[in-house]
Motif scaffolding. Sequence first.
Motif, PDB file in Angstrom:
ATOM      1  N   LEU A   1      -8.391  19.525   2.783  1.00 42.25           N
ATOM      2  CA  LEU A   1      -8.018  19.936   1.430  1.00 42.25           C
ATOM      3  C   LEU A   1      -7.227  21.236   1.463  1.00 42.25           C
ATOM      4  O   LEU A   1      -6.180  21.351   0.840  1.00 42.25           O
ATOM      5  N   LYS A   2      -7.726  22.225   2.193  1.00 45.73           N
ATOM      6  CA  LYS A   2      -7.053  23.523   2.253  1.00 45.73           C
ATOM      7  C   LYS A   2      -5.644  23.399   2.837  1.00 45.73           C
ATOM      8  O   LYS A   2      -4.714  24.039   2.353  1.00 45.73           O
ATOM      9  N   SER A   3      -5.475  22.566   3.845  1.00 46.88           N
ATOM     10  CA  SER A   3      -4.139  22.411   4.435  1.00 46.88           C
ATOM     11  C   SER A   3      -3.181  21.732   3.459  1.00 46.88           C
ATOM     12  O   SER A   3      -2.000  22.066   3.409  1.00 46.88           O
ATOM     13  N   LYS A   4      -3.675  20.811   2.661  1.00 44.78           N
ATOM     14  CA  LYS A   4      -2.822  20.119   1.693  1.00 44.78           C
ATOM     15  C   LYS A   4      -2.445  21.011   0.520  1.00 44.78           C
ATOM     16  O   LYS A   4      -1.426  20.780  -0.130  1.00 44.78           O
ATOM     17  N   LEU A   5      -3.245  22.034   0.248  1.00 47.02           N
ATOM     18  CA  LEU A   5      -2.908  22.971  -0.825  1.00 47.02           C
ATOM     19  C   LEU A   5      -1.639  23.753  -0.502  1.00 47.02           C
ATOM     20  O   LEU A   5      -0.963  24.239  -1.413  1.00 47.02           O
ATOM     21  N   ASN A   6      -1.319  23.864   0.773  1.00 41.02           N
ATOM     22  CA  ASN A   6      -0.088  24.545   1.163  1.00 41.02           C
ATOM     23  C   ASN A   6       1.142  23.757   0.745  1.00 41.02           C
ATOM     24  O   ASN A   6       2.207  24.325   0.543  1.00 41.02           O
ATOM     25  N   ASP A   7       0.991  22.427   0.617  1.00 41.97           N
ATOM     26  CA  ASP A   7       2.110  21.569   0.241  1.00 41.97           C
ATOM     27  C   ASP A   7       2.301  21.493  -1.272  1.00 41.97           C
ATOM     28  O   ASP A   7       3.414  21.526  -1.765  1.00 41.97           O
ATOM     29  N   SER A   8       1.196  21.343  -1.992  1.00 39.13           N
ATOM     30  CA  SER A   8       1.273  21.245  -3.449  1.00 39.13           C
ATOM     31  C   SER A   8      -0.087  21.511  -4.072  1.00 39.13           C
ATOM     32  O   SER A   8      -1.122  21.227  -3.475  1.00 39.13           O
ATOM     33  N   VAL A   9      -0.046  22.049  -5.274  1.00 43.70           N
ATOM     34  CA  VAL A   9      -1.270  22.387  -5.997  1.00 43.70           C
ATOM     35  C   VAL A   9      -1.532  21.298  -7.038  1.00 43.70           C
ATOM     36  O   VAL A   9      -0.628  20.926  -7.787  1.00 43.70           O
ATOM     37  N   PRO A  10      -2.770  20.781  -7.091  1.00 41.08           N
ATOM     38  CA  PRO A  10      -3.072  19.719  -8.050  1.00 41.08           C
ATOM     39  C   PRO A  10      -3.318  20.261  -9.461  1.00 41.08           C
ATOM     40  O   PRO A  10      -3.469  21.470  -9.657  1.00 41.08           O
ATOM     41  N   ASP A  11      -3.408  19.340 -10.409  1.00 40.35           N
ATOM     42  CA  ASP A  11      -3.765  19.676 -11.782  1.00 40.35           C
ATOM     43  C   ASP A  11      -5.270  19.575 -11.999  1.00 40.35           C
ATOM     44  O   ASP A  11      -5.792  20.052 -13.007  1.00 40.35           O
ATOM     45  N   LEU A  12      -5.965  18.934 -11.043  1.00 42.79           N
ATOM     46  CA  LEU A  12      -7.412  18.733 -11.139  1.00 42.79           C
ATOM     47  C   LEU A  12      -7.969  18.472  -9.747  1.00 42.79           C
ATOM     48  O   LEU A  12      -7.322  17.793  -8.945  1.00 42.79           O
ATOM     49  N   PHE A  13      -9.157  19.007  -9.483  1.00 38.63           N
ATOM     50  CA  PHE A  13      -9.892  18.686  -8.260  1.00 38.63           C
ATOM     51  C   PHE A  13     -11.082  17.807  -8.618  1.00 38.63           C
ATOM     52  O   PHE A  13     -11.753  18.046  -9.629  1.00 38.63           O
ATOM     53  N   ILE A  14     -11.359  16.813  -7.774  1.00 38.58           N
ATOM     54  CA  ILE A  14     -12.609  16.058  -7.828  1.00 38.58           C
ATOM     55  C   ILE A  14     -13.272  16.271  -6.473  1.00 38.58           C
ATOM     56  O   ILE A  14     -12.694  15.938  -5.439  1.00 38.58           O
ATOM     57  N   LEU A  15     -14.463  16.861  -6.492  1.00 35.49           N
ATOM     58  CA  LEU A  15     -15.144  17.217  -5.249  1.00 35.49           C
ATOM     59  C   LEU A  15     -16.467  16.499  -5.114  1.00 35.49           C
ATOM     60  O   LEU A  15     -17.287  16.523  -6.041  1.00 35.49           O
ATOM     61  N   ASP A  16     -16.695  15.903  -3.965  1.00 37.48           N
ATOM     62  CA  ASP A  16     -18.008  15.376  -3.618  1.00 37.48           C
ATOM     63  C   ASP A  16     -18.854  16.551  -3.144  1.00 37.48           C
ATOM     64  O   ASP A  16     -18.332  17.530  -2.614  1.00 37.48           O
ATOM     65  N   VAL A  17     -20.151  16.479  -3.324  1.00 38.15           N
ATOM     66  CA  VAL A  17     -21.019  17.575  -2.886  1.00 38.15           C
ATOM     67  C   VAL A  17     -21.253  17.522  -1.378  1.00 38.15           C
ATOM     68  O   VAL A  17     -21.116  18.526  -0.687  1.00 38.15           O
ATOM     69  N   MET A  18     -21.564  16.357  -0.863  1.00 32.23           N
ATOM     70  CA  MET A  18     -21.909  16.243   0.559  1.00 32.23           C
ATOM     71  C   MET A  18     -20.685  15.811   1.367  1.00 32.23           C
ATOM     72  O   MET A  18     -20.277  14.654   1.311  1.00 32.23           O
ATOM     73  N   ILE A  19     -20.103  16.766   2.096  1.00 31.01           N
ATOM     74  CA  ILE A  19     -18.973  16.462   2.974  1.00 31.01           C
ATOM     75  C   ILE A  19     -19.255  17.041   4.358  1.00 31.01           C
ATOM     76  O   ILE A  19     -20.097  17.938   4.496  1.00 31.01           O
ATOM     77  N   PRO A  20     -18.570  16.555   5.390  1.00 36.75           N
ATOM     78  CA  PRO A  20     -18.904  16.948   6.764  1.00 36.75           C
ATOM     79  C   PRO A  20     -18.794  18.446   7.063  1.00 36.75           C
ATOM     80  O   PRO A  20     -19.593  18.972   7.829  1.00 36.75           O
ATOM     81  N   ASP A  21     -17.834  19.129   6.459  1.00 36.13           N
ATOM     82  CA  ASP A  21     -17.631  20.532   6.829  1.00 36.13           C
ATOM     83  C   ASP A  21     -17.919  21.497   5.670  1.00 36.13           C
ATOM     84  O   ASP A  21     -17.345  22.572   5.592  1.00 36.13           O
ATOM     85  N   GLY A  22     -18.809  21.088   4.781  1.00 40.44           N
ATOM     86  CA  GLY A  22     -19.148  21.997   3.697  1.00 40.44           C
ATOM     87  C   GLY A  22     -19.942  21.328   2.609  1.00 40.44           C
ATOM     88  O   GLY A  22     -20.362  20.187   2.721  1.00 40.44           O
ATOM     89  N   ASN A  23     -20.143  22.078   1.548  1.00 43.21           N
ATOM     90  CA  ASN A  23     -20.883  21.615   0.394  1.00 43.21           C
ATOM     91  C   ASN A  23     -19.953  21.747  -0.814  1.00 43.21           C
ATOM     92  O   ASN A  23     -19.342  22.803  -1.006  1.00 43.21           O
ATOM     93  N   GLY A  24     -19.855  20.705  -1.615  1.00 37.95           N
ATOM     94  CA  GLY A  24     -18.950  20.704  -2.755  1.00 37.95           C
ATOM     95  C   GLY A  24     -19.176  21.841  -3.730  1.00 37.95           C
ATOM     96  O   GLY A  24     -18.224  22.356  -4.316  1.00 37.95           O
ATOM     97  N   THR A  25     -20.428  22.263  -3.907  1.00 40.82           N
ATOM     98  CA  THR A  25     -20.671  23.375  -4.831  1.00 40.82           C
ATOM     99  C   THR A  25     -20.138  24.683  -4.248  1.00 40.82           C
ATOM    100  O   THR A  25     -19.573  25.502  -4.978  1.00 40.82           O
ATOM    101  N   ASP A  26     -20.268  24.861  -2.940  1.00 35.23           N
ATOM    102  CA  ASP A  26     -19.711  26.061  -2.299  1.00 35.23           C
ATOM    103  C   ASP A  26     -18.182  26.027  -2.347  1.00 35.23           C
ATOM    104  O   ASP A  26     -17.536  27.056  -2.554  1.00 35.23           O
ATOM    105  N   ILE A  27     -17.606  24.854  -2.155  1.00 33.33           N
ATOM    106  CA  ILE A  27     -16.152  24.702  -2.203  1.00 33.33           C
ATOM    107  C   ILE A  27     -15.654  24.967  -3.622  1.00 33.33           C
ATOM    108  O   ILE A  27     -14.638  25.631  -3.823  1.00 33.33           O
ATOM    109  N   CYS A  28     -16.392  24.480  -4.606  1.00 32.37           N
ATOM    110  CA  CYS A  28     -16.055  24.738  -6.002  1.00 32.37           C
ATOM    111  C   CYS A  28     -16.036  26.243  -6.261  1.00 32.37           C
ATOM    112  O   CYS A  28     -15.083  26.775  -6.843  1.00 32.37           O
ATOM    113  N   ASP A  29     -17.063  26.920  -5.800  1.00 32.11           N
ATOM    114  CA  ASP A  29     -17.145  28.375  -5.961  1.00 32.11           C
ATOM    115  C   ASP A  29     -15.962  29.057  -5.283  1.00 32.11           C
ATOM    116  O   ASP A  29     -15.343  29.964  -5.843  1.00 32.11           O
TER     117      ASP A  29
END
Length: 120
Positions: free
Chosen positions: A38-66
């Motif tokens: 996700l972070k690498s793709k933000l360098n290419d373009s910024v979205p109008d909305l994020f949809i985040l899952d909570v349980m992902i392999p390299d983090g927690n969606g609530t921490d990523i949201c924060d």
Amino acid sequence: MTKRIHVLEDDEDIRYIIEVLLKDEGYELQLSSTFKELKSKLNDSVPDLFILDVMIPDGNGTDICDDLKNDPFTKHIPIIVMSADDQNKQKSLDAGANDYISKPFDIDYIVKRINLQLTK
């Protein structure tokens, strides 16, 4: 102008369902299965909305949201957090999420929630 949504979801089946659903609704999509991606793709373009899952392999969606809500570059972008565990709802909202969707989700309901965030 076409709205762009970035979906962070590690489950390939759920990611595919969301992709098909939102493309049918006319949205442009960016898809990631990890926070690093996700972070690498933000360098290419910024979205109008994020949809985040909570349980992902390299983090927690609530921490990523924060993290996204505390970044001056992305803090203005609405975030919808999704989880199969409703105990994550309050944590997500406390982290700055604009909305929360429980899994499994109804297709019409998720479209309605996304449209609501993108028309504010």
